[in-house]
Design an enzyme around this catalytic site. Structure first.
Site, PDB file in Angstrom:
ATOM      1  N   ASN A  64      60.946  34.935  58.496  1.00  0.00           N
ATOM      2  CA  ASN A  64      62.013  35.412  57.637  1.00  0.00           C
ATOM      3  C   ASN A  64      61.433  35.796  56.268  1.00  0.00           C
ATOM      4  O   ASN A  64      60.240  35.653  56.016  1.00  0.00           O
ATOM      5  CB  ASN A  64      63.108  34.357  57.511  1.00  0.00           C
ATOM      6  CG  ASN A  64      64.476  34.971  57.324  1.00  0.00           C
ATOM      7  OD1 ASN A  64      64.620  36.068  56.786  1.00  0.00           O
ATOM      8  ND2 ASN A  64      65.501  34.272  57.781  1.00  0.00           N
ATOM      9  N   HIS A  94      42.946  19.924  47.396  1.00  0.00           N
ATOM     10  CA  HIS A  94      41.808  19.443  46.610  1.00  0.00           C
ATOM     11  C   HIS A  94      41.646  17.945  46.806  1.00  0.00           C
ATOM     12  O   HIS A  94      42.630  17.226  47.010  1.00  0.00           O
ATOM     13  CB  HIS A  94      42.019  19.712  45.110  1.00  0.00           C
ATOM     14  CG  HIS A  94      42.078  21.148  44.765  1.00  0.00           C
ATOM     15  ND1 HIS A  94      40.965  21.879  44.455  1.00  0.00           N
ATOM     16  CD2 HIS A  94      43.118  22.009  44.695  1.00  0.00           C
ATOM     17  CE1 HIS A  94      41.317  23.127  44.197  1.00  0.00           C
ATOM     18  NE2 HIS A  94      42.628  23.230  44.337  1.00  0.00           N
ATOM     19  N   ALA A 139      65.082  22.026  56.959  1.00  0.00           N
ATOM     20  CA  ALA A 139      64.963  22.742  55.691  1.00  0.00           C
ATOM     21  C   ALA A 139      64.511  21.782  54.596  1.00  0.00           C
ATOM     22  O   ALA A 139      65.000  20.656  54.502  1.00  0.00           O
ATOM     23  CB  ALA A 139      66.297  23.371  55.325  1.00  0.00           C
ATOM     24  N   LYS A 145      51.683  15.358  58.044  1.00  0.00           N
ATOM     25  CA  LYS A 145      51.030  14.716  59.196  1.00  0.00           C
ATOM     26  C   LYS A 145      51.452  15.447  60.458  1.00  0.00           C
ATOM     27  O   LYS A 145      52.489  16.111  60.493  1.00  0.00           O
ATOM     28  CB  LYS A 145      51.439  13.248  59.292  1.00  0.00           C
ATOM     29  CG  LYS A 145      50.869  12.391  58.173  1.00  0.00           C
ATOM     30  CD  LYS A 145      51.170  10.916  58.418  1.00  0.00           C
ATOM     31  CE  LYS A 145      50.394  10.034  57.494  1.00  0.00           C
ATOM     32  NZ  LYS A 145      50.814   9.836  56.192  1.00  0.00           N
TER      33      LYS A 145
END
Length: 165
Positions: A64, A94, A139, A145
């Site tokens: 989308n 990082h 959403a 993970k």
């Protein structure tokens, strides 16, 4: 930062012309293919940004508006997956640095989104994650993970809240 001519042309085709709301979806797909993007799906809406070229989009995938894919490492989106607007897929991060600079050395890991998934609007998929086939990511969820197949994941960080048949 110095950019090669090929990188400038790639970004012009992919992140300027094809990204535009004025570019028809069929033309957008052709531009992506000319630029060398490995996509088998023409269902990519306007406003999508692609950083890095390690993107593999299989058939039947829908992106989308305004999806952002950081593909400095490989991003694979398997067939029949739908990705909602404003989703962030990010392969880079990082290490934590010392007190003088907390954003330490860059680290990058690939991302795989399985077959038939649905990624809800404004979800974030972080570096190194594999989302199993048939998952729904709610959403606004932040996936840090791996997600086992056929589950509904929601929250920050995302957790499996329901098994799906």
């Amino acid at each position: 930062m110095k950019h090669s001519l090929s990188t400038i042309i790639w970004n012009l085709l992919v992140n300027v012309i094809a990204k535009s709301i004025l570019t028809h979806q069929k033309i957008r797909y052709i531009l992506y293919r000319i630029a060398g993007m490995r996509t088998k799906s023409p269902n990519i809406r306007s406003g999508c940004t692609f950083r890095g070229k390690s993107i593999f989009i299989e058939k039947g995938v829908f992106l989308n508006h305004n999806v952002f894919i950081d593909a400095w490492e490989r991003v694979t989106i398997k067939e029949n997956t739908a990705i909602g607007f404003d989703v962030l897929i990010c392969t880079s991060s990082h290490k934590i640095g010392d007190t003088h600079k907390r954003s330490g050395e860059s680290k990058r890991k690939s991302i795989v989104i399985g077959k038939g998934c649905w990624i809800g609007a404004r979800a974030t998929i972080l570096s190194g994650v594999t989302i199993g086939d048939g998952c729904v990511i709610a959403a606004g969820a932040v996936v840090n993970k791996d997600c086992k197949p056929n589950g509904l994941y929601a929250g920050v960080p995302a957790k499996r809240i329901k098994d799906l048949d």
